[in-house]
Structure formats: C-alpha cells, structure tokens
Design a protein around this motif. Structure first.
Motif, PDB file in Angstrom:
ATOM      1  N   LEU A 338       0.863  -1.188   0.000  1.00 25.73           N
ATOM      2  CA  LEU A 338       0.000   0.000   0.000  1.00 25.73           C
ATOM      3  C   LEU A 338       0.898   1.236   0.000  1.00 25.73           C
ATOM      4  O   LEU A 338       1.421   1.631   1.049  1.00 25.73           O
ATOM      5  N   PRO A 339       1.101   1.860  -1.149  1.00 27.56           N
ATOM      6  CA  PRO A 339       1.989   3.028  -1.204  1.00 27.56           C
ATOM      7  C   PRO A 339       1.253   4.335  -0.884  1.00 27.56           C
ATOM      8  O   PRO A 339       0.058   4.475  -1.144  1.00 27.56           O
ATOM      9  N   ASN A 340       2.003   5.259  -0.279  1.00 24.50           N
ATOM     10  CA  ASN A 340       1.550   6.642  -0.091  1.00 24.50           C
ATOM     11  C   ASN A 340       0.173   6.719   0.591  1.00 24.50           C
ATOM     12  O   ASN A 340      -0.753   7.368   0.104  1.00 24.50           O
ATOM     13  N   ILE A 341       0.058   6.070   1.740  1.00 28.90           N
ATOM     14  CA  ILE A 341      -1.206   6.041   2.474  1.00 28.90           C
ATOM     15  C   ILE A 341      -1.317   7.251   3.399  1.00 28.90           C
ATOM     16  O   ILE A 341      -0.391   7.561   4.152  1.00 28.90           O
ATOM     17  N   GLU A 342      -2.446   7.915   3.330  1.00 36.45           N
ATOM     18  CA  GLU A 342      -2.780   9.027   4.232  1.00 36.45           C
ATOM     19  C   GLU A 342      -4.114   8.689   4.892  1.00 36.45           C
ATOM     20  O   GLU A 342      -5.140   8.606   4.218  1.00 36.45           O
ATOM     21  N   CYS A 343      -4.106   8.438   6.205  1.00 36.35           N
ATOM     22  CA  CYS A 343      -5.368   8.152   6.886  1.00 36.35           C
ATOM     23  C   CYS A 343      -5.240   8.449   8.371  1.00 36.35           C
ATOM     24  O   CYS A 343      -4.135   8.451   8.929  1.00 36.35           O
ATOM     25  N   GLY A 344      -6.368   8.731   8.992  1.00 31.08           N
ATOM     26  CA  GLY A 344      -6.380   9.026  10.413  1.00 31.08           C
ATOM     27  C   GLY A 344      -7.531   8.338  11.109  1.00 31.08           C
ATOM     28  O   GLY A 344      -8.591   8.106  10.519  1.00 31.08           O
ATOM     29  N   ILE A 345      -7.328   8.002  12.373  1.00 27.85           N
ATOM     30  CA  ILE A 345      -8.347   7.368  13.209  1.00 27.85           C
ATOM     31  C   ILE A 345      -8.711   8.333  14.330  1.00 27.85           C
ATOM     32  O   ILE A 345      -7.848   8.702  15.144  1.00 27.85           O
ATOM     33  N   LEU A 346      -9.974   8.744  14.360  1.00 26.62           N
ATOM     34  CA  LEU A 346     -10.456   9.647  15.398  1.00 26.62           C
ATOM     35  C   LEU A 346     -11.005   8.847  16.573  1.00 26.62           C
ATOM     36  O   LEU A 346     -11.259   7.638  16.468  1.00 26.62           O
ATOM     37  N   SER A 347     -11.219   9.508  17.686  1.00 27.12           N
ATOM     38  CA  SER A 347     -11.642   8.818  18.906  1.00 27.12           C
ATOM     39  C   SER A 347     -13.018   8.182  18.772  1.00 27.12           C
ATOM     40  O   SER A 347     -13.354   7.281  19.533  1.00 27.12           O
ATOM     41  N   ASP A 348     -13.837   8.661  17.808  1.00 22.91           N
ATOM     42  CA  ASP A 348     -15.170   8.070  17.626  1.00 22.91           C
ATOM     43  C   ASP A 348     -15.295   7.325  16.291  1.00 22.91           C
ATOM     44  O   ASP A 348     -16.400   7.026  15.840  1.00 22.91           O
ATOM     45  N   SER A 349     -14.155   7.005  15.651  1.00 21.87           N
ATOM     46  CA  SER A 349     -14.191   6.269  14.383  1.00 21.87           C
ATOM     47  C   SER A 349     -14.712   4.853  14.623  1.00 21.87           C
ATOM     48  O   SER A 349     -14.338   4.181  15.589  1.00 21.87           O
TER      49      SER A 349
END
Length: 655
Positions: A338-349
C-alpha cells in the motif's frame, strides 16, 4: 428424502438425540443450529455412515452421492487444481478408464473393435458429466475461494492449514453430489470468499445441510431450520431470522430481553438520526433502519445466552488517536503493498475494512498497531494510546500451560481473585474452568479468552481481525452488543456481516494498492465483489478466445508496436516484476522448509513416544515450535499474497 425414524444417538455415555424423528425433502436447504457440543457434527457423521445410532433408523435416497468437507488434508505434492478435480470421483473413474483403453487400444492381444466401442462409450460418458469443462469448473471454484491463478498449480503441501481447508471445501463443491454436508464452511474464509460461496450455494441443485454460526449466511441460503433443543430436533420453516422471530415470541415477556432490545435500538436509532439527511450516509442509514426492524424482532432469542460482558468506557481525551502520513506499507521498499497512504483514526471512528484477500487489510492493520514498521512516511499516535488488537494468530500465543485466571493475573497482579473470576464469568469461564490449563480448550474457548484479555486492557482503539472465527451464535451476539456499547475507536475486519453492519458506521475499501472510503453498504459491496469476479472470468474467457483466434487472424497495423519495440517493452516489464517474483520464490522455499518441519513435528506429536515421561521437555519444545511455525507460515503467506497482488496490478498496467 432424508429420514430419521425414532432415532437415538449417543456420544459415549452422553445422549445427543433421544427418540427423534425427522424428514428432510429433496432439494431443500437446511440450516442445522444448536449450542456447541449438542451433536450437530455427530449428526453429519451419522448421515455419512461413520456413526451408528443406538436405536432407530437413518433412511437415505438410494445411490445418493454425499459430499462433505474433509477435516484433514493429505501432505501431497498434487497441484491444487488436480486436488480439487479429485472431488469429482466419477470424473476420475471415467478418465482412468479412457486412459487405460487408449493405452491398450489396437493391441494384437486384444479385441480392438470391442475396445473401440468401449472407448466410445466412455467418451460419451465423459461428455455427459461435463468432463470437458471440469478443469474450468475447478478453476472457478479456486478463484471464488481466493486462490490466485498462479496458486492453481502450487502443490497442496505448500499451503498452510487455513488454505488447505479452502482446498477441501473446493473439492467438496467439485463433487456432483445429491446431498452436500457443510460444517462451518466460512471459518477459514474472508468476506469476499463468503459472498462468493453464498452465491454458489444458492444455486446448488441438491439437498444442502449447513452448520454455521454466521446468521446472515444462513438467512441468505436456507429455507428450513433444524434446531437441536434438549436432545430433540425441532423444525422451523424459513430462514434463521424467521426462526429467531418465532423463538423470541416465546421469550418476549422476559425483562432481560427487553433491555437488550433497547440498547440495540438506541445504538441503531442514533446512527439513523445522525445521518439520515446526509447524502453520503443515506444508504448506510437505510441499512441501519433495516437492521433496526430486524433486531426489534429477534434479539429476545438470546435471553438464555451464557455470555454477558461489556467494554469499559474509553478514557481518551484526544480527538485524533492515530495517523499515517505519506506512508508506504508492506515488506519491501521497492514493492510496497500500500503506497503513499494518508489516513487518520479519530476517537469516535467506527470503521469496517473491506477488500479481497491479499489486498493489504492485514498490512494496514499491522502498520497501524506498529507491529509492522513503515517502509516510508510517519506514524503518529496519541500519548499513552492503548490499542486492543485481536487476530487469529494470537490464539497460538496463549500459554497452553496457564489457566484463564492466570492469564488475567499476569495482566493485573494486584487484582482480587474474585474480581477476576467475576470478569471471566462474563465470558462463560466458570468454576474449575477458570483454573484449568487451556491446553484442552477448543478454538472457540481460546478465542473467548483472547477477547477477554483485550477487554480487560481497557483499549481506546480496538482493532479486530476476524474475531468471530470459532465463536457460536450466542457469543457473536454478545460481542456485537458489547461493541455497540463501546465508546472508543473501532476497526473491524470480519466475514460476519451481521457483526459488521451492527457495529461500524463507515467502510474503507482496501483494493488495488489504495485505501479509500467505500460509498455504500454491505449489499453494495456484495454486488461489487460478484461483479468483479464475473468480470475477471469474462476477461479470462476473452483472452482464451483471442489466443485461439490469433492463428488465423490477419495482421493489422492499428497502433501495434513493432516487434523490436514490443520485445523491449516486455523486457522492461519483466525487469520491473523481477524483484517481486524473486521474493515470491524465496518465500515459497521458506514455506516448503516450514511445511516439512511442521509435518515432521506433527508426525512425532502423533506418536506414543511423545507422551512418555522422559519426553516431557521435548514435548514442550515441540508444542512451542509448532505454534511458532504456524505464525511464520501465516506471515509468509500474507506477504506472498500481497506481492502477488502488486505483481498482478503491474501486469495489468503493462498490458
């Protein structure tokens, strides 16, 4: 039809069925349900003739062909494709007869005319049983169950236990059976393979008897439910949802049922209220409405569940728990999965990960947890972030010589024993079972213990990779309800659609080297998977047609590169894929050595010498090494599949 006539079935001193009569009509699809240990698998053994009843009779159609999934796979070098073809026993008989007659045809010592007639009859039979399409049918089964085309020719002894079970399933489906017995067929499958199998079984023309704890799988396939209930069998018309509705009606007056319903309704209604008017969430809101209608009717059926647990409230005060920035994920810098991944996990995800086997879901999860270092980019986490991570290989890391109670005491040495016992009671570990070593635990009991340990850690981010394998319906329902009430961040990979649809708010699709939001619900994803499989099948057929036609097709000049240019392009493509192929070959050699070592260990562990008093130390070492090998094989296979996915994408780009 299948008939049980005043039948009594026992396992040792335990009576499983007592004076039971049952009738199953031809071509019906029947779900067999009941608590673990009630006798479902023994019923299948009875129908196969492996067990005999204590009293009564079993009546089966004359000359009926019964197919079932073998629990053991021979350690053979036969290719996966040929192994699946072996499932059609008549096909192999006809092929052997043709080969024998062709080998002895026109021999001076034989009647050539007589043999010629016999050979013609066998060829006629070969055509009648669709023998000319047999290899194509076997290939379709392998593809549907997640095997890449290259794996069709790999030897059976190269595959790990989970993939061997897929081969056994494909072999059972290959058999042109009248009666098909499937015992937990989805346990070793990912969601894509489950969706394919569901579609295949709906079209199966024979009589199907299906044991599974996957309620959505049952609902989609069966038209009858047979329920093991206090040493008898009760038959219900309709699917699992209708069974639960009918059973729930008898329990609806119990207060515990009402309270369970209210918690579920509140969770689903909250989602609908938040997202009904939001265009990007409208489909999922409608899906939750359907789930809400369903849950209000059926949740009462689990009032007698032995499981009752909940996740402690998350204490996270940080909005963003985890972020990957410009991250390359995988095992080799020159070929990231998986190249060049941009992602975030929020507290309510609350995320569900979708995507085909080998696309990189496990790679993404391991990178998020920090178990797999990034090839490039950065990983940021909230301070003191506690991640609860469940994966199947963790069951092998449990200390088989320790008890469930001791596992918890190691996590929290200062806790009172009664407090820990009360906690374990919510996972149905009561009394002596809490203190006995887990060496004798079933897969389901080990999975429950692994979940208990995670729950006790009070995670702020919970990552579950196929948590429902080995869990029965009651435990799955208890887990679903606990996850609904959990207020931390949640990421789930599961082939159990009921758990997915009831616990997550959005889906991410991991596919073709990218991670992106999936705009739709699980019904949309089902269509996506089946359309993708049909498209690949038609592409394969088109390519074969093109190859067949190329010998007679006239040459054209429509933008086709000249031969010299084409050779250069082909060489460049091979050069780009060479590191991937090299690493795959290395992995295959490692897997071959690991498989051989595992076979040798298993052979010794099956011998009486392994359990002599003077072999205790070696036995302990062998059991530890057996678990290590299982983990190493899983890691190698995941890497091989992900490299295959990258190579496949590059090949399509080159073409």
């Amino acid at each position: 039809m299948i008939r049980l006539d005043h039948l009594t079935l026992a396992r040792g001193a335990q009576i499983l069925l007592d004076d039971v009569s049952l009738m199953i009509h031809d071509h019906h699809k029947v779900g067999i349900i009941g608590a673990n240990g009630c006798g479902k698998t023994s019923l299948f053994a009875l129908l196969r003739g492996v067990l005999s009843p204590e009293r009564g009779n079993v009546l089966l159609p004359k000359r009926a062909v019964i197919a079932h999934v073998a629990q053991e796979t021979p350690n053979v070098a036969t290719s996966a494709l040929d192994y699946v073809l072996d499932g059609d026993r008549e096909l192999r008989t006809v092929e052997a007869a043709i080969a024998h007659l062709q080998g002895s045809a026109f021999d001076n010592h034989h009647d050539s005319q007589k043999e010629g007639l016999a050979l013609a009859e066998w060829h006629h039979r070969f055509e009648a049983i669709d023998g000319y399409r047999a290899r194509a049918r076997a290939g379709e089964l392998l593809a549907g169950l997640g095997f890449s085309h290259a794996q069709h020719h790999d030897p059976v002894n190269m595959f790990s236990g989970g993939w061997r079970m897929r081969l056994n399933l494909a072999q059972a489906l290959m058999c042109r059976s009248d009666i098909l017995l499937l015992d937990e067929p989805t346990n070793h499958l990912d969601l894509d393979a489950v969706l394919w199998l569901e579609d295949w079984l709906r079209r199966y023309p024979g009589t199907l008897l299906l044991i599974t704890h996957d309620r959505d799988f049952l609902d989609s396939i069966v038209d009858t439910i047979v329920h093991f209930d206090q040493r008898t069998l009760k038959t219900y018309s309709g699917n699992y949802a209708l069974f639960e509705q009918e059973r729930a009606a008898a329990l609806a007056n119990q207060q515990a049922t009402f309270e369970k319903q209210q918690r579920t309704i509140a969770h689903l209604q909250s989602f609908v209220d938040r997202f009904r008017a939001k265009a990007t969430k409208a489909k999922q809101a409608q899906s939750r409405l359907r789930q809400l209608e369903k849950m209000t009717r059926i949740s009462a059926a689990h009032v007698d569940s032995p499981f009752s647990f909940s996740f402690p409230l998350s204490d996270s005060r940080t909005r963003q728990l985890l972020r990957l920035e410009n991250a390359d994920l995988g095992y080799r810098a020159d070929a990231p999965v998986l190249p060049n991944i941009e992602c975030g996990i929020l507290s309510d995800s609350r995320l569900g990960l979708l995507g085909p086997n080998g696309a990189g879901k496990s790679t993404l999860i391991k990178s998020m947890t920090g178990r797999l270092p990034l090839l490039h980019g950065s990983r940021h986490t909230a301070r003191d972030l506690r991640i609860g991570y469940f994966a199947q290989h963790q069951l092998d890391t449990l200390d088989s010589q320790a008890s469930a109670l001791l596992h918890l005491q190691r996590l929290d040495p200062d806790a009172r024993e009664q407090t820990l016992r009360d906690f374990l009671g919510g996972f149905a570990f009561h009394g002596e079972q809490a203190t006995q070593t887990i060496a004798s635990f079933s897969g389901g009991e080990r999975a429950r213990l692994a979940l208990a340990l995670i729950v006790y850690m009070r995670p702020q981010l919970l990552i579950l990779d196929e948590p429902t394998n080995h869990l029965d319906i009651d435990m799955r329902e208890a887990l679903t309800e606990a996850l609904q009430a959990y207020n931390g961040a949640l990421i789930v990979v599961a082939h159990d659609r009921h758990l997915l649809s009831a616990t997550v708010d959005e889906f991410w699709l991991v596919h073709q080297g990218a991670v992106a939001p999936f705009d739709g619900d699980l019904d949309d994803y089902r269509r996506f998977v089946l359309d993708h499989l049909r498209h690949e099948a038609s592409d394969g057929a088109s390519n074969n047609d093109a190859i067949s036609a190329s010998a007679t097709a006239p040459p054209t000049n429509n933008l086709v590169p000249d031969r010299k240019t084409q050779k250069r392009l082909d060489a460049e493509a091979r050069q780009r894929r060479a590191p991937l192929v090299k690493r795959q070959n290395e992995i295959e050699k490692i897997l071959e050595k690991l498989s051989a070592e595992r076979a040798s260990l298993e052979h010794w562990l099956a011998s009486p010498e392994a359990y002599l008093d003077n072999a205790k130390a070696r036995l302990t070492e062998a059991l530890v090494r057996q678990r290590e090998i299982a983990r190493e094989i899983e890691t190698m296979e995941v890497e091989w599949l992900e490299l295959a996915e990258v190579a496949s994408r590059e090949a399509k780009t080159d073409s």
